[in-house]
Design a protein around this motif. Structure first.
Motif, mmCIF file in Angstrom:
data_model
loop_
_atom_site.group_PDB
_atom_site.id
_atom_site.type_symbol
_atom_site.label_atom_id
_atom_site.label_comp_id
_atom_site.label_asym_id
_atom_site.label_seq_id
_atom_site.Cartn_x
_atom_site.Cartn_y
_atom_site.Cartn_z
ATOM 1 N N UNK A 75 30.913 22.343 48.104
ATOM 2 C CA UNK A 75 30.098 21.195 47.734
ATOM 3 C C UNK A 75 28.881 20.567 48.331
ATOM 4 N N UNK A 76 29.007 20.888 49.697
ATOM 5 C CA UNK A 76 27.612 20.553 50.339
ATOM 6 C C UNK A 76 27.828 21.295 51.824
ATOM 7 N N UNK A 77 26.787 21.529 52.794
ATOM 8 C CA UNK A 77 26.688 22.212 53.667
ATOM 9 C C UNK A 77 27.726 21.802 54.845
ATOM 10 N N UNK A 78 28.176 20.652 54.760
ATOM 11 C CA UNK A 78 29.186 20.152 55.403
ATOM 12 C C UNK A 78 30.632 20.636 55.353
ATOM 13 N N UNK A 79 30.823 21.115 54.184
ATOM 14 C CA UNK A 79 32.162 21.466 53.674
ATOM 15 C C UNK A 79 32.306 22.996 53.005
ATOM 16 N N UNK A 80 33.642 23.554 53.364
ATOM 17 C CA UNK A 80 33.543 24.974 52.738
ATOM 18 C C UNK A 80 35.229 24.962 52.377
ATOM 19 N N UNK A 81 35.518 24.957 51.299
ATOM 20 C CA UNK A 81 36.797 25.055 50.829
ATOM 21 C C UNK A 81 37.244 26.291 50.400
ATOM 22 N N UNK A 82 38.484 26.720 50.282
ATOM 23 C CA UNK A 82 39.068 28.184 50.001
ATOM 24 C C UNK A 82 40.039 28.059 48.972
ATOM 25 N N UNK A 83 39.932 28.469 47.926
ATOM 26 C CA UNK A 83 40.905 28.249 46.762
ATOM 27 C C UNK A 83 41.417 29.365 46.485
ATOM 28 N N UNK A 84 42.679 29.669 46.448
ATOM 29 C CA UNK A 84 43.552 30.981 46.133
ATOM 30 C C UNK A 84 44.360 30.801 45.040
ATOM 31 N N UNK A 85 44.260 31.534 44.103
ATOM 32 C CA UNK A 85 45.030 31.721 42.941
ATOM 33 C C UNK A 85 46.238 32.718 42.794
ATOM 34 N N UNK A 86 47.148 32.461 42.341
ATOM 35 C CA UNK A 86 48.207 33.374 42.162
ATOM 36 C C UNK A 86 48.775 34.061 43.517
ATOM 37 N N UNK A 87 49.312 33.194 44.227
ATOM 38 C CA UNK A 87 49.415 33.477 45.858
ATOM 39 C C UNK A 87 50.438 34.801 45.937
ATOM 40 N N UNK A 88 50.159 35.716 46.666
ATOM 41 C CA UNK A 88 51.176 36.662 47.118
ATOM 42 C C UNK A 88 51.629 36.849 48.450
ATOM 43 N N UNK A 89 52.543 37.327 48.557
ATOM 44 C CA UNK A 89 53.107 37.550 49.990
ATOM 45 C C UNK A 89 52.239 37.864 51.044
ATOM 46 N N UNK A 90 51.380 38.986 50.676
ATOM 47 C CA UNK A 90 50.132 39.343 51.573
ATOM 48 C C UNK A 90 49.282 38.602 52.108
ATOM 49 N N UNK A 91 49.357 37.430 51.181
ATOM 50 C CA UNK A 91 48.293 36.341 51.757
ATOM 51 C C UNK A 91 48.794 35.587 52.686
ATOM 52 N N UNK A 92 50.076 35.655 53.225
ATOM 53 C CA UNK A 92 50.538 34.959 54.385
ATOM 54 C C UNK A 92 49.481 35.317 55.624
ATOM 55 N N UNK A 93 49.122 34.386 56.161
ATOM 56 C CA UNK A 93 48.149 34.726 57.286
ATOM 57 C C UNK A 93 47.734 33.336 57.824
ATOM 58 N N UNK A 94 46.820 33.351 59.045
ATOM 59 C CA UNK A 94 46.216 32.147 59.366
ATOM 60 C C UNK A 94 44.740 32.158 59.060
ATOM 61 N N UNK A 95 44.320 31.148 58.424
ATOM 62 C CA UNK A 95 43.112 31.233 57.751
ATOM 63 C C UNK A 95 42.147 30.233 58.870
ATOM 64 N N UNK A 96 41.137 30.680 59.292
ATOM 65 C CA UNK A 96 40.171 29.984 60.157
ATOM 66 C C UNK A 96 38.951 29.820 59.484
ATOM 67 N N UNK A 97 38.544 28.584 59.563
ATOM 68 C CA UNK A 97 37.126 28.276 59.162
ATOM 69 C C UNK A 97 36.296 28.079 60.426
ATOM 70 N N UNK A 98 35.113 28.267 60.276
ATOM 71 C CA UNK A 98 34.095 28.133 61.445
ATOM 72 C C UNK A 98 32.558 27.972 61.040
ATOM 73 N N UNK A 99 31.921 27.478 61.979
ATOM 74 C CA UNK A 99 30.465 27.080 61.320
ATOM 75 C C UNK A 99 29.488 27.460 62.445
ATOM 76 N N UNK A 100 28.260 27.767 62.272
ATOM 77 C CA UNK A 100 27.181 27.958 63.029
ATOM 78 C C UNK A 100 25.713 27.423 62.559
ATOM 79 N N UNK A 101 25.138 27.369 63.536
ATOM 80 C CA UNK A 101 23.847 26.780 63.112
ATOM 81 C C UNK A 101 22.826 27.898 63.087
ATOM 82 N N UNK A 102 22.213 28.070 62.007
ATOM 83 C CA UNK A 102 21.187 28.998 61.640
ATOM 84 C C UNK A 102 20.032 29.263 62.768
#
Lengths: 113, 112
Positions: free
Chosen positions: B69-96
């Motif tokens: 929605x803006x450069x400070x936020x990045x969301x992850x939406x997952x539809x129809x979740x499957x067993x194989x989606x089980x994991x750790x999800x990491x967000x990261x940021x970097x200055x250009x």
């Protein structure tokens, strides 16, 4: 394919032993190099990084790494490990002109007291 | 203050559900990422956004949809979740113009 390789999948050491974890990359051109550590159940923390200059870089907690350009390597070392060093260690490469950090598959370090 | 924060930290859900993970960074960085860490601890990049525009979309099922929605936020939406989606999800940021990335605490997703 361009990649980052960590040779050791699982390393088991006793306290006070010396540590060296290998990392090689296959990207041409200029790269920035990183080692991250992930303690059990925690997030990634930066251990050290190399951008340019002295190829021997020192990081936190007594870790150091040496960049050898001719070997495309960036090995991590510590003279004397402690039990608290038990963690996952990740080598990562950012190719200048690229868009993201690319990680190796990680090395699990287990240190027994 | 936490530089890169993700919510929730843990998420347990049933197969077929839709879920979102949120990420916010207060570092003023231009670029944000989602990485997936699988059960073997391998960290693989999924998406990258620069100033709200998608610049990396690795081979990820289209059930995964990032939203910035803006450069400070990045969301992850997952539809129809499957067993194989089980994991750790990491967000990261970097200055250009910089190469060091800063990581969030991770979200451990378990699909049952």
């Amino acid at each position: 394919a361009q990649s980052v390789s960590q040779h050791n999948h699982h390393v088991i050491l006793s306290e006070a032993a010396s540590l060296e974890l290998g990392c090689n990359y296959s990207y041409g051109g200029t790269v920035n190099l990183f080692w991250y550590v992930q303690y059990p159940g925690q997030h990634l923390q930066l251990l050290l990084k190399y951008f340019s200059g002295d190829p021997l870089v020192k990081g936190i907690k007594g870790f150091e790494a040496e960049f050898i350009k001719s070997k495309f390597s960036f090995n991590l070392r510590k003279p004397s490990v402690q039990w608290s060093d038990t963690a996952e260690y990740f080598c990562a490469v950012f190719r200048i002109g690229g868009t993201a950090l690319i990680f190796g598959k990680g090395t699990t370090l287990s240190v027994s007291s | 203050d936490t530089a890169v924060s993700q919510t929730p930290k843990y998420l347990v859900t049933q197969m077929g559900n839709d879920k979102s993970i949120k990420c916010e960074q207060n570092l003023g960085h231009d670029t944000m990422y989602w990485y997936k860490q699988d059960s073997k601890k391998f960290l693989k990049i999924m998406f990258s956004y620069n100033n709200k525009e998608l610049i990396i979309n690795e081979t990820v099922p289209n059930r995964f949809s990032p939203k910035s929605p803006d450069k400070a936020h990045l969301n992850l939406h997952i539809n129809s979740l499957e067993l194989g989606d089980s994991a750790v999800y990491f967000c990261a940021s970097r200055q250009e113009g910089e190469t060091e990335a800063f990581f969030g605490q991770g979200t451990r997703l378990t699909v049952v």
